[in-house]
Design a protein around this motif. Structure first.
Motif, PDB file in Angstrom:
ATOM      1  N   SER A   1       0.873  -1.323  -0.020  1.00  0.00           N
ATOM      2  CA  SER A   1      -0.149  -0.222  -0.014  1.00  0.00           C
ATOM      3  C   SER A   1       0.692   1.256  -0.096  1.00  0.00           C
ATOM      4  O   SER A   1       0.452   2.340  -0.582  1.00  0.00           O
ATOM      5  CB  SER A   1      -0.996  -0.007   1.319  1.00  0.00           C
ATOM      6  N   VAL A   2       2.126   1.325   0.660  1.00  0.00           N
ATOM      7  CA  VAL A   2       2.954   2.414   0.650  1.00  0.00           C
ATOM      8  C   VAL A   2       3.379   2.637  -0.650  1.00  0.00           C
ATOM      9  O   VAL A   2       3.442   3.780  -1.201  1.00  0.00           O
ATOM     10  CB  VAL A   2       4.111   2.087   1.682  1.00  0.00           C
ATOM     11  N   GLU A   3       3.559   1.649  -1.400  1.00  0.00           N
ATOM     12  CA  GLU A   3       4.160   1.900  -2.654  1.00  0.00           C
ATOM     13  C   GLU A   3       3.160   2.446  -3.660  1.00  0.00           C
ATOM     14  O   GLU A   3       3.444   3.220  -4.427  1.00  0.00           O
ATOM     15  CB  GLU A   3       4.477   0.319  -3.210  1.00  0.00           C
ATOM     16  N   ILE A   4       2.035   1.880  -3.411  1.00  0.00           N
ATOM     17  CA  ILE A   4       0.746   2.491  -4.128  1.00  0.00           C
ATOM     18  C   ILE A   4       0.552   3.982  -3.935  1.00  0.00           C
ATOM     19  O   ILE A   4       0.431   4.930  -4.844  1.00  0.00           O
ATOM     20  CB  ILE A   4      -0.343   1.884  -4.241  1.00  0.00           C
ATOM     21  N   ILE A   5       0.596   4.359  -2.564  1.00  0.00           N
ATOM     22  CA  ILE A   5       0.259   5.891  -2.130  1.00  0.00           C
ATOM     23  C   ILE A   5       1.518   6.506  -2.661  1.00  0.00           C
ATOM     24  O   ILE A   5       1.414   7.638  -3.040  1.00  0.00           O
ATOM     25  CB  ILE A   5       0.066   5.952  -0.656  1.00  0.00           C
ATOM     26  N   ASP A   6       2.711   6.285  -2.660  1.00  0.00           N
ATOM     27  CA  ASP A   6       3.902   6.948  -2.788  1.00  0.00           C
ATOM     28  C   ASP A   6       3.799   7.233  -4.325  1.00  0.00           C
ATOM     29  O   ASP A   6       4.259   8.586  -4.768  1.00  0.00           O
ATOM     30  CB  ASP A   6       5.222   6.231  -2.572  1.00  0.00           C
ATOM     31  N   LYS A   7       3.609   6.407  -5.176  1.00  0.00           N
ATOM     32  CA  LYS A   7       3.318   6.687  -6.598  1.00  0.00           C
ATOM     33  C   LYS A   7       2.177   7.739  -7.027  1.00  0.00           C
ATOM     34  O   LYS A   7       2.488   8.411  -7.551  1.00  0.00           O
ATOM     35  CB  LYS A   7       2.929   5.410  -7.400  1.00  0.00           C
ATOM     36  N   GLU A   8       1.114   7.669  -6.158  1.00  0.00           N
ATOM     37  CA  GLU A   8       0.004   8.715  -6.516  1.00  0.00           C
ATOM     38  C   GLU A   8       0.468  10.077  -5.824  1.00  0.00           C
ATOM     39  O   GLU A   8       0.333  11.088  -6.499  1.00  0.00           O
ATOM     40  CB  GLU A   8      -1.090   8.061  -5.662  1.00  0.00           C
ATOM     41  N   TYR A   9       1.324   9.823  -4.707  1.00  0.00           N
ATOM     42  CA  TYR A   9       1.886  10.986  -4.235  1.00  0.00           C
ATOM     43  C   TYR A   9       2.674  12.049  -4.976  1.00  0.00           C
ATOM     44  O   TYR A   9       2.802  13.258  -4.750  1.00  0.00           O
ATOM     45  CB  TYR A   9       2.353  10.700  -2.686  1.00  0.00           C
ATOM     46  N   SER A  10       3.650  11.140  -5.912  1.00  0.00           N
ATOM     47  CA  SER A  10       4.303  11.669  -6.565  1.00  0.00           C
ATOM     48  C   SER A  10       3.929  12.195  -7.959  1.00  0.00           C
ATOM     49  O   SER A  10       4.879  12.507  -8.955  1.00  0.00           O
ATOM     50  CB  SER A  10       5.624  10.764  -6.658  1.00  0.00           C
ATOM     51  N   LYS A  11       2.781  11.863  -8.197  1.00  0.00           N
ATOM     52  CA  LYS A  11       2.293  11.989  -9.777  1.00  0.00           C
ATOM     53  C   LYS A  11       2.461  13.390 -10.089  1.00  0.00           C
ATOM     54  O   LYS A  11       1.867  14.084  -9.344  1.00  0.00           O
ATOM     55  CB  LYS A  11       0.898  11.329  -9.739  1.00  0.00           C
TER      56      LYS A  11
END
Length: 440
Positions: free
Chosen positions: A341-351
């Protein structure tokens, strides 16, 4: 990385020296003994050299359960560090506990510097003679509060760092703040990740006071885990000065983090205090992953998980499609799924989104709902661009920024989400006068 541990009995100024080395207030300091409970960690830099610094709980011989856990942390720190700073109090003189710790370090064969603290004036340096009996070659007389002779101590520490240790490069880490109300299993979750009793865990609410930083690596990615004090009602916490400090350190930890892991007691469901803690993180534009702990105690997990999903939509409406993970820190079930979940959120957060695509959304918004008339003139939205990530931040140029109603702001943000996702991530949007290119 070269590691240094500050050791000694309670209330000799270990946390004050820790903060002095770090150049900022990290550890809670107070005249009351036993304020530091968990082992704190910080990477310090001096003269272009870096070392990892540990602040430890004061060593004493009391037998209660909390003291026992604190002493276990103390012994682990001794085993892990390359250099020990044995801290003693010049004003109080040599104490039997000082001799016990010194003897322990000698038996372990640890490289040790004796740090004589609270030497606030040259007259107190005479106290150094009493401490020669401890048998350490290097003795520094300092004042952690006023910074006296601290530079010389740092020079001595960094002179012991080898070329191999100096060459180690620390890559960027994702900072994860573990937040929640007391006794939901925050420290247990971190210990389950680390596979060791790194953070003190008892059934006493409020055991964690400081925000405890621990570096951690999983699947080739590096993280900094931040365990925070459990947040209770301010009316309760602010009656205790130390708990009040812990509250503000927890808020600082949220601000310093990239992502917050909100731990919720699954046996209790989502309570008002949980909502308050999560809302605090959301107000600081930090994405929140919802972790329901103690899942091993749930009798009908299938139906209950669906119920919790409905509760999230009902009680946490300010979160947009958050990640939910059901774990048991006690048994280790699903604890590592959190990092997916951290990987998914970090990708969205950096989009990042192209300006041309954002302006297509802005045009669509005005076609769907024509902007209102203000001061006999209709609001005109000229263009929109993304100016930042972590959190994703957007700027819209308009003829009357102060006249944009929050409902139209929310409408534009919802269109951005529908088009580009940003699931589980808070978004920032600012409205500016056309021609104003200043940064908020």
């Amino acid at each position: 990385m070269f590691t240094v541990g500050i050791l000694g009995r309670p209330n000799v100024g270990k946390s004050t020296l820790f903060n002095r080395f770090a150049g900022r207030r990290i550890a809670i300091t107070d005249d009351m003994p036993g304020v530091t409970r968990d082992r704190l960690e910080y990477v310090c830099e001096w003269g272009l050299r870096k070392f990892k610094l540990y602040d430890t709980a004061g060593f004493d011989l009391r037998e209660d359960i909390l003291k026992k856990e604190m002493q276990e942390q103390f012994y682990r720190a001794i085993d892990e560090v390359d250099l020990c700073l044995l801290m003693v109090d010049a004003k109080e003189g040599l104490h039997p506990l000082d001799e016990i710790v010194a003897d322990l370090l000698r038996k372990k064969g640890k490289d040790t510097i004796l740090v004589l603290n609270k030497v606030d004036n040259p007259e107190l340096e005479m106290a150094i003679n009493e401490f020669y009996k401890l048998g350490f070659e290097k003795i520094f007389a300092v004042s952690a509060t006023h910074g006296r002779n601290v530079d010389e101590l740092l020079d001595e520490i960094t002179s012991r760092i080898t070329e191999e240790e100096e060459a180690e490069v620390e890559t960027d880490r994702i900072k994860l703040a573990v937040i929640g109300k007391p006794n939901v299993g925050k420290s247990s979750l971190i210990n389950a990740w680390l596979n060791e009793e790194r953070v003190i865990v008892t059934e006493i609410p409020g055991t964690t006071r400081d925000s405890v930083n621990v570096n951690f690596e999983f699947n080739g990615k590096k993280y900094t885990l931040i365990d925070t004090a459990g947040i209770r009602k301010k009316s309760v916490m602010f009656k205790d000065k130390i708990e009040k400090y812990g509250y503000f350190r927890g808020q600082d930890a949220i601000a310093e983090s990239d992502i917050c892991i909100a731990v919720i007691d699954a046996t209790q469901g989502i309570l008002d205090r949980d909502i308050k803690v999560i809302a605090d993180a959301n107000r600081q534009y930090r994405p929140v992953i919802l972790v329901f702990n103690k899942w091993d105690l749930i009798e009908n997990p299938g139906e209950y998980s669906r119920q919790l999903g409905r509760d999230v939509k009902d009680k946490l409406k300010f979160l947009y499609n958050p990640q939910l993970v059901f774990v048991s820190a006690q048994t280790g079930k699903n604890v590592y799924k959190i990092f997916k979940s951290v990987e998914i959120i970090d990708k969205e957060y950096s989009k990042r989104v192209q300006t041309s695509k954002l302006n297509e959304v802005l045009q669509l918004a005005q076609q769907m709902h024509q902007p209102p008339v203000v001061k006999n003139k209709r609001l005109k939205f000229f263009y929109m661009t993304q100016v930042g990530t972590k959190p994703p931040e957007f700027v819209v140029f308009v003829n009357y920024p102060e006249a944009v109603h929050f409902s139209y702001e929310r409408f534009i943000l919802n269109l951005i989400r529908q088009e580009f996702g940003f699931d589980g991530v808070p978004l920032k949007i600012n409205f500016r006068q056309k021609g104003d290119r200043s940064t908020d």
